[in-house]
Write an enzyme that holds these catalytic residues in place. Structure first.
Site, short mmCIF file in Angstrom:
data_model
loop_
_atom_site.label_atom_id
_atom_site.label_comp_id
_atom_site.label_asym_id
_atom_site.label_seq_id
_atom_site.Cartn_x
_atom_site.Cartn_y
_atom_site.Cartn_z
CB CYS A 1 -11.02 -10.43 -2.22
SG CYS A 1 -10.01 -10.98 -0.85
CG HIS B 1 -11.62 -6.27 -1.97
ND1 HIS B 1 -12.28 -6.76 -0.87
CD2 HIS B 1 -10.38 -6.79 -1.93
CE1 HIS B 1 -11.47 -7.56 -0.20
NE2 HIS B 1 -10.30 -7.59 -0.83
CG ASN C 1 -9.30 -8.33 2.73
OD1 ASN C 1 -10.44 -8.62 2.38
ND2 ASN C 1 -8.24 -8.59 2.00
N1 COA Z 1 3.45 -5.83 12.34
C1 COA Z 1 4.71 -5.34 12.34
N2 COA Z 1 5.58 -5.60 11.35
C2 COA Z 1 5.18 -6.40 10.34
C3 COA Z 1 3.88 -6.96 10.32
C4 COA Z 1 3.02 -6.64 11.37
N3 COA Z 1 1.75 -7.10 11.42
N4 COA Z 1 3.77 -7.71 9.20
C5 COA Z 1 4.92 -7.63 8.55
N5 COA Z 1 5.79 -6.84 9.26
C6 COA Z 1 7.17 -6.49 8.92
C7 COA Z 1 7.80 -7.46 7.95
O1 COA Z 1 8.33 -8.57 8.65
C8 COA Z 1 8.86 -6.61 7.32
O2 COA Z 1 9.96 -6.54 8.21
P1 COA Z 1 11.46 -6.58 7.64
O3 COA Z 1 11.56 -5.36 6.72
O4 COA Z 1 12.29 -6.50 8.87
O5 COA Z 1 11.57 -7.85 6.88
C9 COA Z 1 8.26 -5.20 7.28
O6 COA Z 1 7.16 -5.24 8.22
C10 COA Z 1 7.74 -4.82 5.92
O7 COA Z 1 6.94 -5.87 5.43
P2 COA Z 1 6.28 -5.79 4.02
O8 COA Z 1 5.53 -7.07 3.77
O9 COA Z 1 7.30 -5.34 3.01
O10 COA Z 1 5.25 -4.57 4.25
P3 COA Z 1 4.34 -3.85 3.20
O11 COA Z 1 4.56 -2.40 3.26
O12 COA Z 1 4.36 -4.53 1.86
O13 COA Z 1 2.88 -4.09 3.80
C11 COA Z 1 0.99 -5.54 3.49
C12 COA Z 1 2.43 -5.42 3.98
C13 COA Z 1 0.58 -6.99 3.64
C14 COA Z 1 0.12 -4.64 4.36
C15 COA Z 1 0.91 -5.10 2.02
O14 COA Z 1 1.91 -5.75 1.28
C16 COA Z 1 -0.42 -5.41 1.40
O15 COA Z 1 -1.44 -4.93 1.83
N6 COA Z 1 -0.43 -6.19 0.32
C17 COA Z 1 -1.64 -6.55 -0.37
C18 COA Z 1 -2.38 -7.54 0.42
C19 COA Z 1 -3.69 -7.81 -0.17
O16 COA Z 1 -4.29 -6.96 -0.74
N7 COA Z 1 -4.14 -9.02 0.03
C20 COA Z 1 -5.43 -9.43 -0.30
C21 COA Z 1 -5.74 -9.28 -1.72
S1 COA Z 1 -7.47 -9.31 -1.79
#
Ligand code: COA
Length: 333
Positions: free
Chosen positions: A118, A258, A288
């Site tokens: 990214c 970003h 993204n």
């Molecule tokens: N819809 C519903 N539930 C979802 C889901 C979706 N699309 N994706 C994951 N979940 C669930 C998970 O299974 C988890 O369930 P559980 O608690 O029963 O295990 C719960 O939601 C929480 O998941 P988690 O991964 O802890 O959520 P989060 O608050 O960390 O948010 C992201 C997830 C991916 C949005 C966040 O971690 C993020 O944005 N990270 C950075 C990603 C990033 O920037 N990537 C690119 C870098 S350039």
């Protein structure tokens, strides 16, 4: 000693695929819901490209580039250099930049891709700016373009809801004086490459059949572990850029980050004490788009009249590699 020239952005352009995939549409594909996606990421919809609609990586990048060149009033044969930030070129080689060079008929330009996840656009911008400072280039086209939808696992709700396709481009010209790119700052940490990767393909191509069977070419991400690191890296590189230019947070007029997650953007802005009215976001409409996100947002901000002459603009990014970067610009167009 004569002062070195710097790159100044004289045109911006972008291109987005026509097909809009909303959160409601995603509810039909994976076990997710609009409320979760909006609350955790800020994303409401994203664009999905199709080669049948002439929306390949080369098509999107060419359209964005033409828009940027038109705004700049510069013809493609004046370009000395074309640099594309991308991890989803149409082919392993030739590069996306060479394919755009051909479609623009930019006969005098060197062309190459930069793979920095990214952060691809900021890495590409830095390469072009450095070439301008060295005097080896006078006019450059810098792009960020991605079709991440082509490497997404549409059964993995943890990733497929977050990403989208698009392209953005800027034209840089060499200029003496105080306007343009003030500095660029790049970092990486390959030891954390396994937090965000697409596994196979490239030099593993002989094993491509195994790869297809195991579905191992998809993008894999540990979102949770990336989240905090992204905020820390974005904050520290922004502070480095400010210190390098003897500026403080209050000097920033606009931040174009970003667009990975609205909560990451908000936390970074809070750390930097930059009010969210100064931060341009369009993640709700595109998700993204990896290396396309900054130039796409910059083009919208520019065409929407959000960037004033003399504004100090901070660009920050974070992505696979891991890589992260920042750039400070003094805006005039
Ligand atoms: N819809 C519903 N539930 C979802 C889901 C979706 N699309 N994706 C994951 N979940 C669930 C998970 O299974 C988890 O369930 P559980 O608690 O029963 O295990 C719960 O939601 C929480 O998941 P988690 O991964 O802890 O959520 P989060 O608050 O960390 O948010 C992201 C997830 C991916 C949005 C966040 O971690 C993020 O944005 N990270 C950075 C990603 C990033 O920037 N990537 C690119 C870098 S350039």
């Amino acid at each position: 000693m004569a002062t070195m020239p710097r790159g100044r952005i004289v045109g911006t352009g972008s291109a987005a695929p026509k097909k809009i995939l909303s959160n409601a549409d995603l509810e039909e594909i994976v076990d997710t819901n609009d409320e979760w996606i909006v609350r955790r990421s800020g994303i409401q919809e994203r664009r999905i490209s199709s080669k049948d609609r002439n929306e390949t990586t080369t098509d999107l990048a060419t359209q964005a580039s033409r828009n940027a060149l038109d705004m700049a009033g510069i013809s493609p044969d004046k370009l000395d250099m074309i640099v594309a930030g991308t991890v989803t070129p149409d082919r392993q080689f030739p590069s996306a930049a060479c394919m755009v060079q051909e479609s623009l008929d930019a006969g005098n330009a060197a062309a190459f891709d930069v793979s920095a996840g990214c952060s691809g656009f900021l890495y590409a911008l830095s390469m072009a700016h450095n070439a301008i400072q060295c005097g080896t280039c006078k006019t450059a086209l810098v792009m960020g373009v991605e079709r991440l939808s082509t490497i997404l696992n549409w059964e993995d709700r943890g990733t497929c809801v977050l990403l989208g396709d698009g392209a953005g481009a800027v034209v840089l010209t060499a200029e003496k004086g105080d306007n343009g790119i003030l500095s660029t700052h790049l970092r990486s940490d390959g030891s954390l490459g396994n937090l965000l990767y697409s596994s196979e393909g490239k030099s593993s191509l002989p094993e491509i059949l195994d790869c297809v069977e195991q579905k191992s070419f998809y993008l894999e991400m540990e979102g949770n572990r990336l989240f905090k690191r992204a905020i820390n890296c974005l904050t520290s590189i922004a502070r480095e850029a400010l210190a390098h230019n003897a500026m403080c947070e209050a000097d920033i007029d606009n931040m174009i980050p970003h667009q990975a997650n609205l909560r990451i953007i908000q936390a970074t802005a809070k750390n930097l004490k930059i009010s969210m009215d100064k931060v341009y976001t369009n993640i709700h409409r595109y998700g993204n788009t990896s290396s396309a996100s900054i130039p796409l947002a910059m083009d919208e901000a520019n065409r929407g009249g959000h960037l004033e002459t003399g504004a100090n603009i901070l660009l920050v990014s974070f992505g696979a590699g891991l890589t992260w970067g920042a750039s400070l610009l003094k805006w005039t167009m």
